[in-house]
Every structure is written in C-alpha cells, then in structure tokens.
Design a protein around this motif. Sequence first.
Motif, PDB file in Angstrom:
ATOM      1  N   SER A  73      64.241  18.642  43.706  1.00 50.32           N
ATOM      2  CA  SER A  73      65.296  19.026  42.756  1.00 50.32           C
ATOM      3  C   SER A  73      65.063  20.409  42.170  1.00 50.32           C
ATOM      4  O   SER A  73      66.014  21.170  41.952  1.00 50.32           O
ATOM      5  N   GLU A  74      63.809  20.763  41.883  1.00 51.05           N
ATOM      6  CA  GLU A  74      63.533  22.092  41.317  1.00 51.05           C
ATOM      7  C   GLU A  74      63.876  23.190  42.316  1.00 51.05           C
ATOM      8  O   GLU A  74      64.410  24.241  41.936  1.00 51.05           O
ATOM      9  N   ALA A 105      65.232  16.651  37.748  1.00 49.06           N
ATOM     10  CA  ALA A 105      64.169  17.584  37.342  1.00 49.06           C
ATOM     11  C   ALA A 105      64.018  17.649  35.828  1.00 49.06           C
ATOM     12  O   ALA A 105      63.132  18.349  35.327  1.00 49.06           O
ATOM     13  N   VAL A 106      64.874  16.935  35.086  1.00 43.54           N
ATOM     14  CA  VAL A 106      64.906  16.931  33.618  1.00 43.54           C
ATOM     15  C   VAL A 106      64.980  18.370  33.092  1.00 43.54           C
ATOM     16  O   VAL A 106      64.202  18.784  32.238  1.00 43.54           O
ATOM     17  N   LEU A 110      69.515  23.948  31.346  1.00 43.14           N
ATOM     18  CA  LEU A 110      70.409  24.345  32.434  1.00 43.14           C
ATOM     19  C   LEU A 110      71.554  23.349  32.566  1.00 43.14           C
ATOM     20  O   LEU A 110      72.712  23.743  32.783  1.00 43.14           O
ATOM     21  N   GLY A 111      71.250  22.062  32.421  1.00 43.96           N
ATOM     22  CA  GLY A 111      72.295  21.048  32.514  1.00 43.96           C
ATOM     23  C   GLY A 111      73.355  21.204  31.447  1.00 43.96           C
ATOM     24  O   GLY A 111      74.561  21.034  31.714  1.00 43.96           O
ATOM     25  N   VAL A 112      72.939  21.553  30.229  1.00 45.73           N
ATOM     26  CA  VAL A 112      73.899  21.772  29.135  1.00 45.73           C
ATOM     27  C   VAL A 112      74.779  22.985  29.441  1.00 45.73           C
ATOM     28  O   VAL A 112      75.997  22.973  29.180  1.00 45.73           O
ATOM     29  N   GLN A 113      74.188  24.029  30.015  1.00 44.47           N
ATOM     30  CA  GLN A 113      74.982  25.208  30.391  1.00 44.47           C
ATOM     31  C   GLN A 113      76.030  24.857  31.449  1.00 44.47           C
ATOM     32  O   GLN A 113      77.183  25.288  31.371  1.00 44.47           O
ATOM     33  N   ASN A 139      69.044  10.598  31.844  1.00 41.26           N
ATOM     34  CA  ASN A 139      67.717  10.964  32.355  1.00 41.26           C
ATOM     35  C   ASN A 139      66.940  11.824  31.373  1.00 41.26           C
ATOM     36  O   ASN A 139      65.707  11.784  31.335  1.00 41.26           O
ATOM     37  N   CYS A 140      67.664  12.612  30.594  1.00 37.59           N
ATOM     38  CA  CYS A 140      67.022  13.488  29.609  1.00 37.59           C
ATOM     39  C   CYS A 140      66.819  12.784  28.270  1.00 37.59           C
ATOM     40  O   CYS A 140      66.582  13.444  27.244  1.00 37.59           O
TER      41      CYS A 140
END
Length: 558
Positions: A73-74, A105-106, A110-113, A139-140
Amino acid sequence: MVHGYLKFGRVELAQRLFLDMQVKDVAAWNAMVHGYFENGRVEEGVRLFEEMPVRDVISWTSMIGGLDLNGKSEEALFVFKKMLRSGVEPTWSTFACVLSACANAVEFNLGVQVHCHVVKLGCFFHEFISVSLITFYANCMKIEHAHKIFNETLIKNVVKWTALLTGYVWNNKHRDALRVFGDMTKMGVLPNQSTFSITLNACCGLEALDKGKEIHTMAIKLGLETDVFVGNSLVVMYTECGNVNSAVAVFRNINEKDIVSWNSIIVGSAQHGFGLWALIFFNQMIRTGVDPDEITFTGLLSACSRSGMLQKGRCFFEYISRYKSNVLRLQHYACMVDILGRCGKLDEAEELVRYMPVKANSMIWLALLSACRVHSNLEVAERAAKHILDLEPNCSSACVLLSNIYASAGRWADVSRMRVKMKQGGLAKQPGSSWVVLRGKKHEFALHDVEDEQKEEMLSFHSERLAIAFGLVSIVEGSTITVMKNLRITWDGKRMFLEALIKLIMRGWDLLIGCCKMEEIKEDGEERRQLGFVLCFRNVAAATTALFFLGNARAKLK
C-alpha cells in the motif's frame, strides 16, 4: 482474449498472446498489467508498467490498485504521487484505490486530503468512494467519522452496511457492531456472505453464543449455511464459544471446504482438548487433497500438546522439519516444547530450544518455564526465566511463574525478591476471573491478587460458583450455562470444581450419591487422564431431568 485468459489465471497463455501481437495499444498493455497484479505476479506487473510506451489514467489506476491488493500500500501511494506529478488527472476509480491504500497503510493525513478532493469534484456520493471512505476512517480508528460518512450517503445498500459493520468490529466495538446489524435487518436489507462473516466475528469477540445462534438461524433461512465463508465463520464462532459439537455439525454441512475450513475445525478441536478429533479431521483433509499449511500444523501440535500425545507430536514435528521446512515457524517450536514439557521431558525440551536454527523468542522460553512450574524443576526454570527477562525485562508472566516455583520449593526469600522486583518494575499479575455471557453482556467475577495455588482453589470454589449461581438465576429452565476462565486449571482443580457444580445443581433433583473419579487410560501406547462421574438418583424422573441439563455427560443410573 488477453483479458479473458488472465481472468481465469492462464497467465502464460495471455503472456504468449500479448507478445505475439503485432500492434499493442494502451488497452492491451493495461489488460496485461492488471492481470499480472490480479494473479499475484507483482514484479512482472511493475516491470511491464515501467516498459509501457504510453500510460493513461487506467494504467496508473491499475498500478495503484494492484500494489495495494498485494500488500504494498505504501508503494501504491508513492505511485499516486508520481501520477499527480506526471499531470494525469485521477478519476473516481483512482480515488477509490488511493483511499483503500490509505486505509491499509493508515495514512490519515493523505486520506483526509483525498476526501476533501472528492467532495470538491462532486464524486463523494459514488458508491465505491463512500465505501472506501467508511473503510478508511474505520482503519484509522475514527469510527465516529466512518458512521458520519455512512449517514450522509443517499442509498444505504448491503455493501455500505457491511463496511460500517466491519469498521466497528475492527475497532473492537462488538456490541455496537451487533446493533448495526440489527438496524440493517430492521431496514429490510438482506445480509450477504461478508455481512454474516463479520457479524459472527463480533459474536466471537463478545463470546455471545446465543446471538451467534440467532445469526446462524438467519443464515439457514437465507440458504447461506453451506456457503464456505459463512460456514467457516460459524465454525470459528462455535469453537470460540466452547460448543465444539455444533462447530463439527456446521463444518460437515459446508459444500466446498477450503483450507480455512479444515484449519478452523482442527484448531477448534485442539483448543478444547479433542486431540483425536483434530487428527481424524487432518486425515480426512489429506484424503480430500487439501495441502496443509503452517496453521494446520500449529493446530495438530497444539492438539498433541493438550491431549498429552507425546509420540504423535514428535512424529508431526519431525515430518514438518524434514518435508515441510518452508512452513516451520517459531510457534511450531513453542508447541513442541509445550508437548515435551507437559510430558515431563524438560531436558529434551531445553535441548530443542538451545539448538533451534533460529533464536528462540520469549514465547518459547515461557512454554518451557510453564512446564517447569508443573513439574517443579527449579534448575531449568531459573535458566528459562533468565532468557525471558533478557529478551523482555518487563515480562510479568515470567516473574509470576518463577515466583510460584520458588514458593513450591519453599524458597520464600526468593519469592519476596521476585515480588519486590515486580513492584519496582510496575509489573501487575493477571487477576483470575470467571465469566458468563447472557443476552450479549459479559458478567465477570474476579479474584484478588493471590498466589496461583490459592487462585486455583478459589476459582473452583468462589469465582466459578458465583458465575454458575448468577447463570442459574438469570436464564430460563433448560438453557446451557457456559462458564469461561482466563487461567488454566489443573485436573485436581477441575475435579473439585465439577464436584462442587454437581452438588450445587443437583440439590433439587433427588441426588442420592454423587462421586467423581479420575483414571489413567492408554491410547496408542500413550497415557491420558480421563475424568468420570457416577451419579445415583432416587428415581428415573430425577435422572432424566439431570441428564437433560448435563447434555452429553456419561452417567450410570442405579
């Protein structure tokens, strides 16, 4: 044609056809890259992507999704950043893959962006995007955010309900997960295989056998009991809740058993001391052509350990070492040490640990130290404890075990020294407790901080009695009371507890005499201990009622 071959796993044929093509457009390249990743051929997929003369958004999305699918994932997120720098505009499919990679990848920031970006682009309400967002926040460890996303979606189908349900289970909020499942069924949304599997996992987390039975009934009504995914989850649920007979019945009904099915029933049987059952299932597994893996062998060795089958354990371990060395793991060594230790072969167990091809971890040394506790071998215990404390200076289990061995040997100065060491290091002993689960709620009865000898006796006469008494006054007539413990009890402890149990529940049933005996038996040349009861009643009616309550207990009527 290339896509068709790859879909059915015919990678070599697809590869040959792709190489023979006179002109390869970007669609052919994309199909081949996607197919490599779908079939686990990660290095070939990456190499072909790098060789592509022209890449479009599908090429980049296949690369991101493929890396994430195969546990990289990273690296997938790195490719996404590289895609943005190349000037290619992502689609909703790309964002769904990126959110999945952020979840695995927690990568919260980046996910929020990405979340903000999909809102601006107006694709927030796309099904795959909303499901990916629910999974990402769960997941987070932001389950409240996941539920908020779920509430904001317009159409709540089974996929979104299952994603939310999974999030609660991942966050160990099992009671909330069952509440979500209840809300889903009330809304008229029918569960699918994934929904049943994750809900049964929640029942395992709560040890809620009654709720698990309700869900099992629902699966039967929807015709999903024989489905391999639902069936596997039911087997695990029943074994985790101590109902091995039901687990076996479910297992036999699974249409197409996979390796998970066999491992679940083997490990479940071993966990509850049904060692011969585990071996029988293993033989059936081999006859059906299913190749065992490391989990299978862990279950078999555990079965030999819990059932005292020394020779069979040696044979299995030798077979794994000689023919299956690629699956040999530290847990297999720990099981073999436990087998030898339980049978009193402490010198052989210590020699095995010392000459392992890899360095032993604390789990393996703890297995040896625990055996020293049973057989009162202080010399080996001190050496094992030293290794454990060198690896984990704050290992409370090692300190407690060594302290108890010192106490058994009457070395009270050393007991005091270990107590001081634990106090100075802030190490706490695990309190002994028994519990019952009624209507989805766990009721626990704990003990104070006492030595193991006292704990064992008190678990038999205090903690478990309270649990049973609470169960008797809280359930309807004819129900089963399942009492669970967090400490292992010796045979003497089991005998004392069962005698107390018989006296407690038989008091109103005209029991004339109740006695309990333990005898040594031999199976295949190996000694085992068997605990038996002889119950005598004044009349047949009382005996019939008692047998109904005790279930599968063997009794002699006089």
